[in-house]
Design a protein around this motif. Structure first.
Motif, mmCIF file in Angstrom:
data_model
loop_
_atom_site.group_PDB
_atom_site.id
_atom_site.type_symbol
_atom_site.label_atom_id
_atom_site.label_comp_id
_atom_site.label_asym_id
_atom_site.label_seq_id
_atom_site.Cartn_x
_atom_site.Cartn_y
_atom_site.Cartn_z
ATOM 1 N N GLY A 44 0.800 -1.217 0.000
ATOM 2 C CA GLY A 44 0.000 0.000 0.000
ATOM 3 C C GLY A 44 0.832 1.267 0.000
ATOM 4 N N ILE A 45 2.110 1.137 -0.313
ATOM 5 C CA ILE A 45 3.011 2.288 -0.348
ATOM 6 C C ILE A 45 3.633 2.381 -1.736
ATOM 7 C CG2 ILE A 45 5.071 3.347 0.632
ATOM 8 C CD1 ILE A 45 4.551 1.784 3.193
ATOM 9 N N ALA A 46 3.334 3.436 -2.451
ATOM 10 C CA ALA A 46 3.868 3.613 -3.807
ATOM 11 C C ALA A 46 5.398 3.658 -3.785
ATOM 12 C CB ALA A 46 3.315 4.887 -4.421
ATOM 13 N N GLY A 47 6.016 2.850 -4.635
ATOM 14 C CA GLY A 47 7.472 2.846 -4.731
ATOM 15 C C GLY A 47 8.188 2.039 -3.670
ATOM 16 N N TYR A 104 -10.901 -8.525 -1.744
ATOM 17 C CA TYR A 104 -10.664 -7.107 -1.499
ATOM 18 C C TYR A 104 -9.736 -6.513 -2.558
ATOM 19 C CZ TYR A 104 -8.834 -2.869 0.643
ATOM 20 O OH TYR A 104 -8.441 -1.571 0.854
ATOM 21 N N TYR A 105 -8.589 -7.139 -2.763
ATOM 22 C CA TYR A 105 -7.612 -6.573 -3.690
ATOM 23 C C TYR A 105 -8.039 -6.669 -5.153
ATOM 24 C CZ TYR A 105 -4.157 -5.254 -0.263
ATOM 25 O OH TYR A 105 -3.520 -4.612 0.769
ATOM 26 N N ALA A 106 -8.828 -7.664 -5.495
ATOM 27 C CA ALA A 106 -9.303 -7.783 -6.879
ATOM 28 C C ALA A 106 -10.159 -6.578 -7.268
ATOM 29 C CB ALA A 106 -10.101 -9.071 -7.046
ATOM 30 N N ASN A 107 -10.854 -6.002 -6.289
ATOM 31 C CA ASN A 107 -11.738 -4.861 -6.553
ATOM 32 C C ASN A 107 -11.148 -3.524 -6.121
ATOM 33 O OD1 ASN A 107 -14.464 -6.068 -7.512
ATOM 34 N ND2 ASN A 107 -13.887 -7.359 -5.784
ATOM 35 N N HIS A 108 -9.978 -3.570 -5.475
ATOM 36 C CA HIS A 108 -9.386 -2.370 -4.907
ATOM 37 C C HIS A 108 -8.877 -1.439 -6.009
ATOM 38 C CE1 HIS A 108 -6.279 -0.381 -2.104
ATOM 39 N NE2 HIS A 108 -7.478 0.079 -1.823
ATOM 40 N N GLY A 109 -9.395 -0.222 -6.040
ATOM 41 C CA GLY A 109 -8.954 0.745 -7.032
ATOM 42 C C GLY A 109 -9.536 0.514 -8.411
ATOM 43 N N LYS A 110 -10.509 -0.385 -8.498
ATOM 44 C CA LYS A 110 -11.111 -0.713 -9.790
ATOM 45 C C LYS A 110 -11.878 0.485 -10.341
ATOM 46 C CE LYS A 110 -13.779 -4.448 -11.916
ATOM 47 N NZ LYS A 110 -14.521 -5.716 -11.635
ATOM 48 N N VAL A 111 -11.689 0.763 -11.621
ATOM 49 C CA VAL A 111 -12.377 1.865 -12.281
ATOM 50 C C VAL A 111 -13.430 1.289 -13.215
ATOM 51 C CG1 VAL A 111 -12.131 3.859 -13.806
ATOM 52 C CG2 VAL A 111 -10.302 3.301 -12.176
ATOM 53 N N GLU A 112 -14.679 1.534 -12.901
ATOM 54 C CA GLU A 112 -15.768 1.011 -13.722
ATOM 55 C C GLU A 112 -15.712 1.609 -15.125
ATOM 56 O OE1 GLU A 112 -17.738 -1.393 -12.998
ATOM 57 O OE2 GLU A 112 -17.054 -1.584 -10.916
ATOM 58 N N GLY A 113 -15.897 0.766 -16.117
ATOM 59 C CA GLY A 113 -15.922 1.235 -17.499
ATOM 60 C C GLY A 113 -14.563 1.387 -18.148
ATOM 61 N N LEU A 211 -3.454 -3.360 -13.041
ATOM 62 C CA LEU A 211 -2.692 -3.352 -11.800
ATOM 63 C C LEU A 211 -2.294 -1.949 -11.374
ATOM 64 C CD1 LEU A 211 -0.324 -6.371 -12.543
ATOM 65 C CD2 LEU A 211 -2.557 -6.398 -11.406
ATOM 66 N N LYS A 212 -2.366 -1.729 -10.080
ATOM 67 C CA LYS A 212 -1.988 -0.411 -9.558
ATOM 68 C C LYS A 212 -1.622 -0.520 -8.091
ATOM 69 C CE LYS A 212 -5.951 1.379 -10.721
ATOM 70 N NZ LYS A 212 -6.709 0.202 -11.251
ATOM 71 N N ILE A 213 -1.048 0.538 -7.573
ATOM 72 C CA ILE A 213 -0.834 0.666 -6.136
ATOM 73 C C ILE A 213 -1.730 1.800 -5.658
ATOM 74 C CG2 ILE A 213 0.773 1.415 -4.343
ATOM 75 C CD1 ILE A 213 2.922 -0.129 -5.632
ATOM 76 N N VAL A 214 -2.569 1.508 -4.714
ATOM 77 C CA VAL A 214 -3.450 2.527 -4.132
ATOM 78 C C VAL A 214 -2.875 2.834 -2.748
ATOM 79 C CG1 VAL A 214 -5.769 3.100 -3.401
ATOM 80 C CG2 VAL A 214 -5.432 1.582 -5.366
ATOM 81 N N PRO A 215 -2.269 4.003 -2.567
ATOM 82 C CA PRO A 215 -1.647 4.322 -1.276
ATOM 83 C C PRO A 215 -2.624 4.164 -0.112
ATOM 84 C CG PRO A 215 -1.013 5.930 -2.918
ATOM 85 C CD PRO A 215 -2.107 5.102 -3.543
#
Length: 220
Positions: A44-47, A104-113, A211-215
């Protein structure tokens, strides 16, 4: 002899049944949100960088396939993937914990569309034959973000240095604390030099994916 065969058969059936039950556990993303304290300190920490067995960015897991995350956690728990920190965390989790965290992580930060490209960008002359030799798209999808089986990872847009270390780990044998036991990936990775694995990792990292990191703060 029949007695030993019967015992072996019973143990095999028991193991298969246990695995099937573990795979059938349904995850709850809301419950998973309460169980990620051990995850966000790194993921959960970018970088954020790990330092074992070398320095590399920890993988992006927000947006990763739910079944893949569960598969990976089980692999660490069983010792099929060797990493002291991840092994310690995985062994502390129940099947339900793993399912909830994965949901949780599969949907975390998900952007619809959000729409991903159907195919990855055209590889250069150096990378194209490497992709063909490993038949990477046959499992991970033509855009490397839609694997043919949910237990396989999305790799498009993952950190290049992480992908490089992960690929090298499939070549490791006989190390008690590092390496990954996977017959398919082991056979594929061993076809390449480390320089070629780095070329593949850089190419995959440059692709567009989920894939992304959500702080996230570990202090809530």
């Amino acid at each position: 002899m029949n007695k030993f065969v019967s015992i072996a058969f019973a143990l095999t059936v028991s193991a298969v049944t246990s695995l099937a039950c573990a795979q059938d556990v349904k995850g709850d993303a809301n419950a998973g949100a309460t169980k990620i304290a051990m995850c966000i300190g790194c993921h959960g920490i970018a970088g954020y960088q790990a330092s074992f067995p070398e320095v590399y960015k920890v993988p992006k897991i927000s947006g990763q396939s739910e079944k893949y995350i569960t598969t990976v956690l089980n692999a660490y728990k069983k010792g099929e993937r060797k990493h002291p920190t991840m092994r310690g965390i995985a062994t502390s989790l129940t099947d339900q914990d793993m399912a909830d965290i994965s949901a949780y992580y599969a949907n975390h930060g998900k952007v619809e569309g959000a729409v991903l490209p159907v195919k990855a960008t055209e590889p250069n002359a150096k990378v194209a034959p490497l992709l063909a030799k490993g038949a990477c798209a046959s499992c991970h999808g033509e855009n490397f973000a839609k694997p043919i089986d949910p237990s396989y990872p999305k790799i498009a847009g993952q950190h290049a240095d992480y992908l490089y270390v992960a690929l090298k780990s499939y070549k490791v044998e006989g190390n008690a604390t590092w390496g990954r036991n996977n017959g398919v990936m082991g056979g594929i990775a061993k076809q390449y030099t480390t320089a070629e694995l780095k070329e593949l990792a850089n190419y995959m990292a440059a692709q567009q994916g989920d894939l992304k990191i959500v702080p996230q703060s570990k202090f809530r």
